[in-house]
Design a protein around this motif. Structure first.
Motif, PDB file in Angstrom:
ATOM      1  N   LYS A 350       0.908  -1.235  -0.246  1.00 16.34           N
ATOM      2  CA  LYS A 350       0.140  -0.028   0.198  1.00 16.34           C
ATOM      3  C   LYS A 350       0.904   1.252   0.012  1.00 16.34           C
ATOM      4  O   LYS A 350       2.014   1.139   0.396  1.00 16.34           O
ATOM      5  N   LEU A 351       0.383   2.270  -0.740  1.00 12.20           N
ATOM      6  CA  LEU A 351       0.950   3.691  -0.454  1.00 12.20           C
ATOM      7  C   LEU A 351      -0.244   4.884  -0.578  1.00 12.20           C
ATOM      8  O   LEU A 351      -1.058   4.548  -1.411  1.00 12.20           O
ATOM      9  N   LYS A 352      -0.132   5.611   0.305  1.00 10.61           N
ATOM     10  CA  LYS A 352      -1.062   6.878   0.390  1.00 10.61           C
ATOM     11  C   LYS A 352      -0.618   7.838  -0.427  1.00 10.61           C
ATOM     12  O   LYS A 352       0.701   8.576  -0.127  1.00 10.61           O
ATOM     13  N   VAL A 353      -1.175   8.513  -1.553  1.00  9.29           N
ATOM     14  CA  VAL A 353      -1.213   9.705  -2.027  1.00  9.29           C
ATOM     15  C   VAL A 353      -1.930  10.643  -2.019  1.00  9.29           C
ATOM     16  O   VAL A 353      -2.937  10.230  -2.813  1.00  9.29           O
ATOM     17  N   TYR A 354      -1.858  11.699  -1.548  1.00  7.83           N
ATOM     18  CA  TYR A 354      -2.773  12.783  -1.011  1.00  7.83           C
ATOM     19  C   TYR A 354      -3.950  12.026  -0.300  1.00  7.83           C
ATOM     20  O   TYR A 354      -3.933  11.660   0.611  1.00  7.83           O
ATOM     21  N   GLU A 355      -5.466  12.157  -0.925  1.00  8.50           N
ATOM     22  CA  GLU A 355      -6.607  11.605  -0.410  1.00  8.50           C
ATOM     23  C   GLU A 355      -6.562  10.144  -0.898  1.00  8.50           C
ATOM     24  O   GLU A 355      -7.689   9.727  -0.518  1.00  8.50           O
ATOM     25  N   TYR A 356      -5.757   9.675  -1.583  1.00  6.58           N
ATOM     26  CA  TYR A 356      -6.001   8.111  -1.817  1.00  6.58           C
ATOM     27  C   TYR A 356      -4.843   7.241  -1.497  1.00  6.58           C
ATOM     28  O   TYR A 356      -3.730   7.340  -1.248  1.00  6.58           O
ATOM     29  N   GLN A 368      -7.485   1.550  -6.139  1.00 13.60           N
ATOM     30  CA  GLN A 368      -7.493   3.042  -5.432  1.00 13.60           C
ATOM     31  C   GLN A 368      -8.568   3.259  -4.507  1.00 13.60           C
ATOM     32  O   GLN A 368      -9.575   2.961  -4.899  1.00 13.60           O
ATOM     33  N   LYS A 369      -8.243   3.668  -3.178  1.00 12.72           N
ATOM     34  CA  LYS A 369      -9.430   3.642  -2.146  1.00 12.72           C
ATOM     35  C   LYS A 369      -9.193   5.242  -1.801  1.00 12.72           C
ATOM     36  O   LYS A 369      -8.464   5.697  -1.306  1.00 12.72           O
ATOM     37  N   SER A 370     -10.639   6.129  -1.791  1.00 12.32           N
ATOM     38  CA  SER A 370     -10.469   7.374  -1.413  1.00 12.32           C
ATOM     39  C   SER A 370     -10.702   7.272  -0.019  1.00 12.32           C
ATOM     40  O   SER A 370     -11.078   6.532   0.743  1.00 12.32           O
ATOM     41  N   GLU A 420      14.530  -3.201  -0.334  1.00 15.88           N
ATOM     42  CA  GLU A 420      13.373  -3.318   0.400  1.00 15.88           C
ATOM     43  C   GLU A 420      12.326  -3.624  -0.805  1.00 15.88           C
ATOM     44  O   GLU A 420      12.656  -3.347  -1.825  1.00 15.88           O
ATOM     45  N   THR A 421      11.382  -4.120  -0.364  1.00 13.77           N
ATOM     46  CA  THR A 421      10.253  -4.738  -1.330  1.00 13.77           C
ATOM     47  C   THR A 421       8.985  -3.589  -0.747  1.00 13.77           C
ATOM     48  O   THR A 421       8.400  -3.828   0.084  1.00 13.77           O
ATOM     49  N   ALA A 422       8.959  -2.640  -1.580  1.00 11.15           N
ATOM     50  CA  ALA A 422       7.722  -1.724  -1.211  1.00 11.15           C
ATOM     51  C   ALA A 422       7.195  -0.711  -2.602  1.00 11.15           C
ATOM     52  O   ALA A 422       7.692  -0.847  -3.604  1.00 11.15           O
ATOM     53  N   LEU A 423       6.118  -0.437  -2.426  1.00 10.59           N
ATOM     54  CA  LEU A 423       5.377   0.529  -3.448  1.00 10.59           C
ATOM     55  C   LEU A 423       5.833   1.862  -3.167  1.00 10.59           C
ATOM     56  O   LEU A 423       5.693   2.487  -2.158  1.00 10.59           O
ATOM     57  N   ARG A 424       6.812   2.630  -4.045  1.00  8.65           N
ATOM     58  CA  ARG A 424       7.350   3.724  -3.834  1.00  8.65           C
ATOM     59  C   ARG A 424       6.626   5.082  -4.535  1.00  8.65           C
ATOM     60  O   ARG A 424       6.934   6.122  -3.643  1.00  8.65           O
ATOM     61  N   SER A 425       6.015   4.789  -5.459  1.00  8.64           N
ATOM     62  CA  SER A 425       5.271   6.121  -6.190  1.00  8.64           C
ATOM     63  C   SER A 425       4.163   5.854  -7.005  1.00  8.64           C
ATOM     64  O   SER A 425       4.299   4.477  -7.700  1.00  8.64           O
ATOM     65  N   TYR A 434      -2.461   4.729 -15.296  1.00  8.50           N
ATOM     66  CA  TYR A 434      -1.452   5.026 -13.888  1.00  8.50           C
ATOM     67  C   TYR A 434      -0.330   4.286 -14.227  1.00  8.50           C
ATOM     68  O   TYR A 434       0.002   3.169 -14.758  1.00  8.50           O
ATOM     69  N   ILE A 435       0.801   4.911 -13.439  1.00  6.55           N
ATOM     70  CA  ILE A 435       2.186   4.343 -13.403  1.00  6.55           C
ATOM     71  C   ILE A 435       2.409   4.257 -11.949  1.00  6.55           C
ATOM     72  O   ILE A 435       2.546   5.082 -11.151  1.00  6.55           O
ATOM     73  N   MET A 436       3.090   2.910 -11.671  1.00  8.07           N
ATOM     74  CA  MET A 436       3.647   2.667 -10.388  1.00  8.07           C
ATOM     75  C   MET A 436       4.969   2.372 -10.327  1.00  8.07           C
ATOM     76  O   MET A 436       5.633   1.723 -11.083  1.00  8.07           O
ATOM     77  N   ASP A 437       5.906   2.871  -9.233  1.00 10.65           N
ATOM     78  CA  ASP A 437       7.431   2.385  -9.274  1.00 10.65           C
ATOM     79  C   ASP A 437       7.178   1.402  -8.086  1.00 10.65           C
ATOM     80  O   ASP A 437       7.037   1.842  -6.903  1.00 10.65           O
ATOM     81  N   PHE A 438       7.591   0.145  -8.232  1.00 11.12           N
ATOM     82  CA  PHE A 438       7.785  -0.651  -7.162  1.00 11.12           C
ATOM     83  C   PHE A 438       9.121  -1.210  -6.907  1.00 11.12           C
ATOM     84  O   PHE A 438       9.783  -1.783  -8.008  1.00 11.12           O
ATOM     85  N   GLU A 439       9.494  -1.090  -5.869  1.00  8.10           N
ATOM     86  CA  GLU A 439      10.898  -1.628  -5.469  1.00  8.10           C
ATOM     87  C   GLU A 439      11.127  -2.843  -4.890  1.00  8.10           C
ATOM     88  O   GLU A 439      10.476  -3.136  -3.795  1.00  8.10           O
ATOM     89  N   THR A 440      12.127  -3.461  -5.305  1.00  2.09           N
ATOM     90  CA  THR A 440      12.216  -4.905  -4.796  1.00  2.09           C
ATOM     91  C   THR A 440      13.574  -5.612  -5.236  1.00  2.09           C
ATOM     92  O   THR A 440      14.228  -5.034  -6.419  1.00  2.09           O
ATOM     93  N   PRO A 441      14.410  -6.417  -4.381  1.00  2.00           N
ATOM     94  CA  PRO A 441      15.723  -6.586  -4.539  1.00  2.00           C
ATOM     95  C   PRO A 441      15.732  -7.722  -5.862  1.00  2.00           C
ATOM     96  O   PRO A 441      16.932  -7.559  -6.662  1.00  2.00           O
ATOM     97  N   VAL A 442      14.694  -8.268  -6.311  1.00  2.00           N
ATOM     98  CA  VAL A 442      14.566  -9.385  -7.147  1.00  2.00           C
ATOM     99  C   VAL A 442      14.768  -8.545  -8.675  1.00  2.00           C
ATOM    100  O   VAL A 442      14.719  -9.124  -9.578  1.00  2.00           O
ATOM    101  N   ALA A 443      14.525  -7.258  -8.729  1.00  2.00           N
ATOM    102  CA  ALA A 443      14.632  -6.559  -9.891  1.00  2.00           C
ATOM    103  C   ALA A 443      16.090  -5.912 -10.367  1.00  2.00           C
ATOM    104  O   ALA A 443      16.311  -5.203 -11.267  1.00  2.00           O
TER     105      ALA A 443
END
Length: 457
Positions: A350-356, A368-370, A420-425, A434-443
């Motif tokens: 999960k990642l919170k961006v503004y109100e979402y 996406q959840k408001s 780390e494994t996390a959703l970054r942006s 939509y475009i997401m940046d997902f960080e993980t060691p396996v990449a």
């Protein structure tokens, strides 16, 4: 004499400096060896060498003025010793603004430029060093995840084989229970037929045709009337409700009364089977008067027991087959060449961006959840969409909820190297895309691409 030598050396140095060919890289120096003439690099023109860097553009490609701003298509090479070399448009040469960190572009202007290449180089080297450390740690973690992925893959394969064996065993049991239930139902039917036929072995005073007929024939006139049915017959599951006239007529076979012979072939059969009706205040179990005969009661218990067991086996068989189907679908997904991405299955980030609040569940969905609680699907797992040299660098999630402009929402997820494994942006560059940046060691990849190095050619 010594004074004249010093003056001559100074004048020579000034002359050499004035003739220095600026704005060229080492790979291009061979074109600027001083001789009588100069050939434009594109081969279009031959000019006297004195016209090189004379602040007048003679060559169409601007190659005769690498160190001045005379040619509109020219470019100036910043050596930037200690940092990254690069080209700038020749129009920026001696314009009073320092574009090269070594200040070489402002050799003949009023600007007071300082050489900042070493400081910039230090920052660059520190950044690259940090990137390399991240890469080394990411590759180490990646190897662990690859090993875990292989083990997890084998475990799931073993789990699938186990479930398939369980399904085979349950199928055999299912056939056995179906046969036993069929036999129990057949025995119950035979018992009913025997009882209906009045067989002495099954006769019982509370279940004989004549006894039940007498219970219903209140006025003892030898027939059962519409009123007697309404007075004596009730619903098994609702004894308080009086039957309607139409219901009573149906039980009487459409007539207003029936004698013993007709009763035996119609209403008695309904009561003995327990088809939703029974005699009021009769002391029998729900399901009708058939339970009062010991033989029929035993046969009914046996049929019910077999039906219960069959249902349990059917439910177990269905559950196992659903688990097999789910596991097969998971194993059909491409988790990378070494199953390194397998650990992501079943996880959500999960990642919170503004109100979402954005949620990415790899190999499943994106949402996406408001803050108001409204949740929108941004796509379901589609495929890997990275380039051929790095196929597993990008995920695509398709067929999300419809967009108000038409079409469905889609999400592209870029996999980046990290410890780390996390959703970054999360970004939405265009409506419902939509475009997401997902960080993980396996990449992480074994070779780190060089940053910011421009081609000299």
């Amino acid at each position: 004499m010594r004074f004249h030598i010093i003056i001559a050396a100074f004048l020579w140095a000034a002359f050499v400096e004035s003739r220095k060919i600026r704005g060229i890289s080492s790979s291009y120096k061979r074109f600027y060896r001083e001789r009588k003439s100069f050939l434009c690099i594109d081969g279009s023109k031959m000019i006297p060498f004195e016209q090189v860097n004379d602040d007048y553009c003679d060559c169409a490609d601007g190659s005769d003025e690498p160190g001045t701003s005379a040619c509109p298509r020219g470019r100036f090479y910043c050596t930037n010793l200690g940092f990254r070399p690069h080209y700038i448009p020749s129009s920026r040469v001696n314009d009073g603004i320092c574009d090269c960190c070594d200040a070489s572009d402002e050799y003949n202007s009023h600007a007071r430029c300082q050489n900042t290449c070493w400081n910039l180089g230090q920052k660059e080297r520190a950044y690259v060093e940090g990137q390399m450390k991240t890469l080394d740690e990411g590759l180490r973690l990646k190897q662990q995840l690859i090993e875990e992925g292989v083990l997890l893959w084998r475990e799931k394969q073993a789990q699938l084989r186990e479930l398939q064996r369980a399904a085979e065993d349950l199928q055999i049991k299912l056939e056995e229970h179906r046969k036993r239930k069929h036999e129990a139902d057949r025995l119950k039917e035979q018992t009913l037929k025997a009882l209906k036929a009045g067989d002495k072995g099954f006769r019982h005073q509370n279940s004989t045709v004549s006894h039940l007929f007498q219970l219903l024939d209140s006025n003892k006139d030898g027939s059962i009337s519409l009123d007697e049915v309404k007075a004596k017959v009730v619903l098994v599951h609702d004894e308080t409700r009086v039957l309607s006239k139409d219901e009573a007529l149906t039980l009487l076979g459409g007539g207003h009364q029936m004698d013993l012979s007709k009763f035996q072939n119609t209403l008695w059969d309904v009561l003995i089977r327990g088809d939703g009706y029974k005699i009021k205040d009769a002391h029998s179990a729900p399901g009708g008067l058939m339970s009062e005969d010991p033989h029929l009661k035993a046969a009914d218990r046996a049929a019910e027991w077999e039906a219960t067991n069959l249902k349990k086996v059917e439910e177990a068989y269905e559950t196992v087959n659903m688990e097999i189907s789910d596991l097969q679908k998971k194993l059909e997904i491409d988790y990378g060449t070494d199953w390194e991405y397998l650990f992501l299955n079943g996880q959500c980030y999960k990642l919170k961006v503004y109100e979402y609040m954005y949620t990415l569940c790899p190999f499943n969905m994106v949402s996406q959840k408001s803050t108001a609680g409204t949740e929108v699907s941004l796509g379901l797992w589609g495929m890997w969409a990275g380039p051929a040299k790095n196929h597993y660098s990008q995920m695509v999630y398709e067929n999300g909820e419809p967009c108000w402009q038409g079409g469905s929402r889609t999400t592209s997820v870029t996999m980046t190297c990290g410890t780390e494994t996390a959703l970054r942006s999360v970004k939405e560059p265009s409506k419902c895309q939509y475009i997401m940046d997902f960080e993980t060691p396996v990449a992480c990849q074994p070779v780190l691409k060089q940053r910011g190095v421009h081609s000299e050619l």
